[in-house]
Motif scaffolding. Structure first.
Motif, PDB file in Angstrom:
ATOM      1  N   ALA A  15       0.946  -0.994   0.294  1.00 36.08           N
ATOM      2  CA  ALA A  15       0.075  -0.054  -0.263  1.00 36.08           C
ATOM      3  C   ALA A  15       0.681   1.253   0.140  1.00 36.08           C
ATOM      4  O   ALA A  15       2.173   1.225   0.714  1.00 36.08           O
ATOM      5  CB  ALA A  15      -0.910   0.246   1.289  1.00 36.08           C
ATOM      6  N   ILE A  16       0.803   2.715  -0.799  1.00 31.75           N
ATOM      7  CA  ILE A  16       1.448   3.357  -1.037  1.00 31.75           C
ATOM      8  C   ILE A  16       0.049   4.980  -0.527  1.00 31.75           C
ATOM      9  O   ILE A  16      -0.918   4.450  -1.385  1.00 31.75           O
ATOM     10  CB  ILE A  16       2.211   4.352  -2.265  1.00 31.75           C
ATOM     11  N   TYR A  17       0.500   5.255   0.654  1.00 33.28           N
ATOM     12  CA  TYR A  17       0.115   6.188   0.959  1.00 33.28           C
ATOM     13  C   TYR A  17       0.588   7.888   0.420  1.00 33.28           C
ATOM     14  O   TYR A  17       1.653   7.878   0.686  1.00 33.28           O
ATOM     15  CB  TYR A  17      -0.717   6.333   2.173  1.00 33.28           C
ATOM     16  N   MET A  18      -0.287   8.876   0.424  1.00 32.99           N
ATOM     17  CA  MET A  18       0.241  10.619  -0.023  1.00 32.99           C
ATOM     18  C   MET A  18       0.932  10.613   1.883  1.00 32.99           C
ATOM     19  O   MET A  18       0.674  10.169   2.273  1.00 32.99           O
ATOM     20  CB  MET A  18      -0.194  11.042  -0.484  1.00 32.99           C
ATOM     21  N   PRO A  19       1.974  11.210   1.039  1.00 30.99           N
ATOM     22  CA  PRO A  19       2.435  11.718   2.965  1.00 30.99           C
ATOM     23  C   PRO A  19       1.551  12.995   3.300  1.00 30.99           C
ATOM     24  O   PRO A  19       0.811  13.236   2.899  1.00 30.99           O
ATOM     25  CB  PRO A  19       3.538  13.128   2.462  1.00 30.99           C
ATOM     26  N   GLY A  20       1.276  12.738   4.220  1.00 26.06           N
ATOM     27  CA  GLY A  20       0.517  13.290   5.913  1.00 26.06           C
ATOM     28  C   GLY A  20      -1.296  12.553   5.955  1.00 26.06           C
ATOM     29  O   GLY A  20      -1.671  13.063   6.021  1.00 26.06           O
ATOM     30  N   THR A  21      -0.976  11.524   4.816  1.00 28.37           N
ATOM     31  CA  THR A  21      -1.680  10.828   5.179  1.00 28.37           C
ATOM     32  C   THR A  21      -2.177   9.749   6.856  1.00 28.37           C
ATOM     33  O   THR A  21      -0.971   9.142   6.995  1.00 28.37           O
ATOM     34  CB  THR A  21      -2.014   9.125   4.243  1.00 28.37           C
ATOM     35  N   VAL A  22      -3.057  10.165   7.456  1.00 32.97           N
ATOM     36  CA  VAL A  22      -3.599   9.581   9.005  1.00 32.97           C
ATOM     37  C   VAL A  22      -4.714   8.313   8.781  1.00 32.97           C
ATOM     38  O   VAL A  22      -5.118   7.966   8.172  1.00 32.97           O
ATOM     39  CB  VAL A  22      -3.921  10.311   9.381  1.00 32.97           C
ATOM     40  N   ARG A  23      -3.746   6.792   9.201  1.00 30.71           N
ATOM     41  CA  ARG A  23      -4.626   5.528   9.402  1.00 30.71           C
ATOM     42  C   ARG A  23      -4.671   5.348  10.456  1.00 30.71           C
ATOM     43  O   ARG A  23      -3.952   5.998  11.283  1.00 30.71           O
ATOM     44  CB  ARG A  23      -3.381   4.507   8.270  1.00 30.71           C
ATOM     45  N   GLY A  24      -6.156   5.066  10.627  1.00 32.40           N
ATOM     46  CA  GLY A  24      -6.261   4.348  12.031  1.00 32.40           C
ATOM     47  C   GLY A  24      -5.982   3.012  12.391  1.00 32.40           C
ATOM     48  O   GLY A  24      -5.597   2.493  11.278  1.00 32.40           O
ATOM     49  N   TYR A  25      -5.476   3.276  12.856  1.00 30.60           N
ATOM     50  CA  TYR A  25      -5.785   1.005  13.830  1.00 30.60           C
ATOM     51  C   TYR A  25      -5.923   0.752  14.883  1.00 30.60           C
ATOM     52  O   TYR A  25      -5.578   1.651  16.354  1.00 30.60           O
ATOM     53  CB  TYR A  25      -3.910   0.890  13.784  1.00 30.60           C
ATOM     54  N   ARG A  26      -6.649  -0.295  15.456  1.00 29.91           N
ATOM     55  CA  ARG A  26      -7.169   0.255  16.927  1.00 29.91           C
ATOM     56  C   ARG A  26      -6.626  -1.484  17.308  1.00 29.91           C
ATOM     57  O   ARG A  26      -7.550  -2.296  16.374  1.00 29.91           O
ATOM     58  CB  ARG A  26      -9.227  -0.011  16.616  1.00 29.91           C
ATOM     59  N   PRO A  27      -6.207  -1.736  18.096  1.00 28.99           N
ATOM     60  CA  PRO A  27      -5.737  -3.353  18.988  1.00 28.99           C
ATOM     61  C   PRO A  27      -6.867  -4.370  19.469  1.00 28.99           C
ATOM     62  O   PRO A  27      -7.600  -3.320  19.319  1.00 28.99           O
ATOM     63  CB  PRO A  27      -4.503  -2.873  19.169  1.00 28.99           C
ATOM     64  N   SER A  28      -6.247  -5.388  19.233  1.00 30.60           N
ATOM     65  CA  SER A  28      -7.779  -6.147  20.264  1.00 30.60           C
ATOM     66  C   SER A  28      -7.311  -5.569  22.037  1.00 30.60           C
ATOM     67  O   SER A  28      -6.584  -4.679  22.411  1.00 30.60           O
ATOM     68  CB  SER A  28      -6.605  -7.429  19.806  1.00 30.60           C
ATOM     69  N   SER A  29      -8.521  -5.794  22.492  1.00 33.47           N
ATOM     70  CA  SER A  29      -9.077  -5.414  23.487  1.00 33.47           C
ATOM     71  C   SER A  29      -7.445  -6.215  24.401  1.00 33.47           C
ATOM     72  O   SER A  29      -7.318  -7.280  24.394  1.00 33.47           O
ATOM     73  CB  SER A  29     -10.307  -6.449  24.310  1.00 33.47           C
ATOM     74  N   GLY A  30      -7.165  -5.157  25.132  1.00 37.36           N
ATOM     75  CA  GLY A  30      -6.288  -6.200  26.259  1.00 37.36           C
ATOM     76  C   GLY A  30      -4.302  -5.882  25.479  1.00 37.36           C
ATOM     77  O   GLY A  30      -3.737  -6.410  26.434  1.00 37.36           O
ATOM     78  N   TRP A  31      -3.807  -5.239  24.646  1.00 34.71           N
ATOM     79  CA  TRP A  31      -3.364  -4.855  23.708  1.00 34.71           C
ATOM     80  C   TRP A  31      -2.952  -3.633  23.883  1.00 34.71           C
ATOM     81  O   TRP A  31      -4.103  -3.300  23.156  1.00 34.71           O
ATOM     82  CB  TRP A  31      -3.836  -5.797  22.227  1.00 34.71           C
ATOM     83  N   THR A  32      -1.674  -3.152  23.438  1.00 34.94           N
ATOM     84  CA  THR A  32      -1.622  -1.789  22.914  1.00 34.94           C
ATOM     85  C   THR A  32      -0.497  -2.243  21.921  1.00 34.94           C
ATOM     86  O   THR A  32      -0.025  -3.119  20.826  1.00 34.94           O
ATOM     87  CB  THR A  32      -0.464  -0.848  23.794  1.00 34.94           C
ATOM     88  N   ALA A  33      -0.788  -0.899  20.833  1.00 32.96           N
ATOM     89  CA  ALA A  33      -0.010  -0.895  19.554  1.00 32.96           C
ATOM     90  C   ALA A  33       1.035   0.537  19.120  1.00 32.96           C
ATOM     91  O   ALA A  33       0.234   1.445  19.956  1.00 32.96           O
ATOM     92  CB  ALA A  33      -0.737  -1.075  18.324  1.00 32.96           C
ATOM     93  N   ARG A  34       1.721  -0.089  19.164  1.00 29.81           N
ATOM     94  CA  ARG A  34       2.410   1.808  18.085  1.00 29.81           C
ATOM     95  C   ARG A  34       3.102   1.842  16.367  1.00 29.81           C
ATOM     96  O   ARG A  34       3.272  -0.133  16.269  1.00 29.81           O
ATOM     97  CB  ARG A  34       3.754   2.171  19.368  1.00 29.81           C
ATOM     98  N   ALA A  35       3.496   2.098  16.474  1.00 35.25           N
ATOM     99  CA  ALA A  35       3.897   2.352  14.639  1.00 35.25           C
ATOM    100  C   ALA A  35       5.429   2.460  14.997  1.00 35.25           C
ATOM    101  O   ALA A  35       5.669   3.445  15.404  1.00 35.25           O
ATOM    102  CB  ALA A  35       3.083   3.529  14.007  1.00 35.25           C
ATOM    103  N   ASP A  36       6.121   1.765  14.174  1.00 32.00           N
ATOM    104  CA  ASP A  36       7.375   2.209  14.143  1.00 32.00           C
ATOM    105  C   ASP A  36       7.910   2.054  12.386  1.00 32.00           C
ATOM    106  O   ASP A  36       7.854   0.471  12.037  1.00 32.00           O
ATOM    107  CB  ASP A  36       8.327   0.936  14.824  1.00 32.00           C
ATOM    108  N   LEU A  37       9.206   3.040  12.642  1.00 30.62           N
ATOM    109  CA  LEU A  37       9.434   3.464  11.033  1.00 30.62           C
ATOM    110  C   LEU A  37      11.047   3.279  11.394  1.00 30.62           C
ATOM    111  O   LEU A  37      11.786   3.500  11.970  1.00 30.62           O
ATOM    112  CB  LEU A  37       9.801   5.389  10.147  1.00 30.62           C
ATOM    113  N   THR A  38      11.702   1.930  10.791  1.00 32.98           N
ATOM    114  CA  THR A  38      13.018   1.075  10.927  1.00 32.98           C
ATOM    115  C   THR A  38      12.813   0.321   9.625  1.00 32.98           C
ATOM    116  O   THR A  38      12.522   0.531   7.859  1.00 32.98           O
ATOM    117  CB  THR A  38      12.484   0.098  11.366  1.00 32.98           C
TER     118      THR A  38
END
Length: 60
Positions: A15-38
């Motif tokens: 998937a290719i998104y334009m700069p500035g695009t905001v995407r949402g992600y909701r983790p399952s109950s009991g989990w936390t999530a973070r995005a990492d550019l690596t």
């Protein structure tokens, strides 16, 4: 021998998104999530060809 197109694997489309695009992600109950550019693979530790975003989930 003819090949059956239904059994051949299809190339994975990135998937290719334009700069500035905001995407949402909701983790399952009991989990936390973070995005990492690596540019290092988080499991193997090997260098990647280019930097990519990984969603890292952890159990609360």
């Amino acid at each position: 021998m003819p090949t059956d197109n239904s059994t051949q694997s299809r190339p994975r489309m990135a998937a290719i998104y334009m700069p500035g695009t905001v995407r949402g992600y909701r983790p399952s109950s009991g989990w936390t999530a973070r995005a990492d550019l690596t540019d290092i693979h988080p499991i193997t530790g090997r260098a990647l060809v280019r930097a990519v975003w990984w969603i890292i989930e952890t159990k609360e």
